[in-house]
Design a protein around this motif. Structure first.
Motif, PDB file in Angstrom:
ATOM      1  N   UNK A  12       0.841  -1.192   0.000  1.00 53.43           N
ATOM      2  CA  UNK A  12       0.000   0.000   0.000  1.00 53.43           C
ATOM      3  C   UNK A  12       0.879   1.245   0.000  1.00 53.43           C
ATOM      4  N   UNK A  13       0.269   2.345  -0.412  1.00 48.38           N
ATOM      5  CA  UNK A  13       0.936   3.640  -0.374  1.00 48.38           C
ATOM      6  C   UNK A  13       0.012   4.596   0.373  1.00 48.38           C
ATOM      7  N   UNK A  14       0.596   5.408   1.239  1.00 57.78           N
ATOM      8  CA  UNK A  14      -0.188   6.313   2.062  1.00 57.78           C
ATOM      9  C   UNK A  14      -0.420   7.630   1.326  1.00 57.78           C
ATOM     10  N   UNK A  15      -1.633   8.159   1.433  1.00 61.50           N
ATOM     11  CA  UNK A  15      -1.982   9.437   0.808  1.00 61.50           C
ATOM     12  C   UNK A  15      -1.310  10.568   1.593  1.00 61.50           C
ATOM     13  N   UNK A  16      -0.609  11.484   0.905  1.00 65.82           N
ATOM     14  CA  UNK A  16       0.044  12.575   1.629  1.00 65.82           C
ATOM     15  C   UNK A  16      -0.934  13.599   2.202  1.00 65.82           C
ATOM     16  N   UNK A  17      -2.181  13.612   1.726  1.00 65.59           N
ATOM     17  CA  UNK A  17      -3.161  14.576   2.226  1.00 65.59           C
ATOM     18  C   UNK A  17      -3.955  14.039   3.419  1.00 65.59           C
ATOM     19  N   UNK A  18      -4.538  12.851   3.273  1.00 66.64           N
ATOM     20  CA  UNK A  18      -5.423  12.351   4.330  1.00 66.64           C
ATOM     21  C   UNK A  18      -4.862  11.142   5.077  1.00 66.64           C
ATOM     22  N   UNK A  19      -3.796  10.525   4.550  1.00 70.72           N
ATOM     23  CA  UNK A  19      -3.184   9.388   5.235  1.00 70.72           C
ATOM     24  C   UNK A  19      -3.834   8.052   4.935  1.00 70.72           C
ATOM     25  N   UNK A  20      -4.835   8.023   4.068  1.00 69.98           N
ATOM     26  CA  UNK A  20      -5.524   6.780   3.730  1.00 69.98           C
ATOM     27  C   UNK A  20      -4.555   5.828   3.026  1.00 69.98           C
ATOM     28  N   UNK A  21      -4.609   4.556   3.364  1.00 68.75           N
ATOM     29  CA  UNK A  21      -3.760   3.541   2.722  1.00 68.75           C
ATOM     30  C   UNK A  21      -4.426   3.082   1.440  1.00 68.75           C
ATOM     31  N   UNK A  22      -3.743   3.303   0.316  1.00 70.05           N
ATOM     32  CA  UNK A  22      -4.261   2.930  -1.005  1.00 70.05           C
ATOM     33  C   UNK A  22      -3.432   1.791  -1.573  1.00 70.05           C
ATOM     34  N   UNK A  23      -3.992   1.020  -2.518  1.00 66.89           N
ATOM     35  CA  UNK A  23      -3.199  -0.028  -3.166  1.00 66.89           C
ATOM     36  C   UNK A  23      -1.987   0.588  -3.870  1.00 66.89           C
ATOM     37  N   UNK A  24      -0.911  -0.159  -3.976  1.00 67.14           N
ATOM     38  CA  UNK A  24       0.334   0.337  -4.561  1.00 67.14           C
ATOM     39  C   UNK A  24       0.142   0.801  -5.997  1.00 67.14           C
ATOM     40  N   UNK A  25      -0.839   0.250  -6.721  1.00 67.07           N
ATOM     41  CA  UNK A  25      -1.063   0.618  -8.120  1.00 67.07           C
ATOM     42  C   UNK A  25      -1.956   1.851  -8.276  1.00 67.07           C
ATOM     43  N   UNK A  26      -2.476   2.400  -7.193  1.00 70.54           N
ATOM     44  CA  UNK A  26      -3.397   3.546  -7.265  1.00 70.54           C
ATOM     45  C   UNK A  26      -2.661   4.804  -7.679  1.00 70.54           C
ATOM     46  N   UNK A  27      -3.302   5.625  -8.493  1.00 69.76           N
ATOM     47  CA  UNK A  27      -2.741   6.915  -8.882  1.00 69.76           C
ATOM     48  C   UNK A  27      -3.446   8.054  -8.166  1.00 69.76           C
ATOM     49  N   UNK A  28      -4.646   7.791  -7.665  1.00 71.50           N
ATOM     50  CA  UNK A  28      -5.395   8.763  -6.873  1.00 71.50           C
ATOM     51  C   UNK A  28      -5.870   8.105  -5.593  1.00 71.50           C
ATOM     52  N   UNK A  29      -5.978   8.905  -4.548  1.00 72.66           N
ATOM     53  CA  UNK A  29      -6.452   8.396  -3.260  1.00 72.66           C
ATOM     54  C   UNK A  29      -7.916   7.991  -3.379  1.00 72.66           C
ATOM     55  N   UNK A  30      -8.249   6.825  -2.843  1.00 72.55           N
ATOM     56  CA  UNK A  30      -9.635   6.339  -2.866  1.00 72.55           C
ATOM     57  C   UNK A  30     -10.513   7.166  -1.933  1.00 72.55           C
ATOM     58  N   UNK A  31      -9.913   7.782  -0.927  1.00 73.02           N
ATOM     59  CA  UNK A  31     -10.661   8.524   0.075  1.00 73.02           C
ATOM     60  C   UNK A  31     -10.902   9.981  -0.348  1.00 73.02           C
ATOM     61  N   UNK A  32      -9.830  10.699  -0.738  1.00 72.43           N
ATOM     62  CA  UNK A  32      -9.982  12.136  -1.020  1.00 72.43           C
ATOM     63  C   UNK A  32      -9.721  12.511  -2.476  1.00 72.43           C
ATOM     64  N   UNK A  33      -9.184  11.601  -3.307  1.00 75.04           N
ATOM     65  CA  UNK A  33      -8.954  11.879  -4.714  1.00 75.04           C
ATOM     66  C   UNK A  33      -7.642  12.576  -5.012  1.00 75.04           C
TER      67      UNK A  33
END
Length: 81
Positions: A12-33
């Protein structure tokens, strides 16, 4: 003191804005975009500005000056008639 979670998930990769853990292949945060960067790539968000430098030290005082020469004695006054 630094807080480190008990386990770290490398998939997983952590979102720098909200801290949500996203899949490593994600390009946008699932929580905040927000655009998410994958580890090893350029960061998505700019870093914080550096703190200003410390002010300079005050200038050292100059050397003391030599005392002034004494004044010459005044000329005697002429007698008045």
């Amino acid at each position: 003191m630094c807080f480190r979670p008990a386990t770290a998930n490398a998939n997983t990769v952590s979102c720098p804005m909200c801290g949500h853990e996203n899949p490593i292949s994600a390009t946008q945060c699932e929580e905040c975009g927000f655009a998410v960067s994958t580890p090893g790539h350029a960061p998505a968000a700019p870093g914080a500005p550096k703190a200003p430098g410390a002010p300079g030290a005050p200038k050292a005082p100059g050397a003391p000056k030599a005392p002034a020469a004494p004044k010459a004695p005044a000329a005697p006054k002429a007698p008045q008639a």
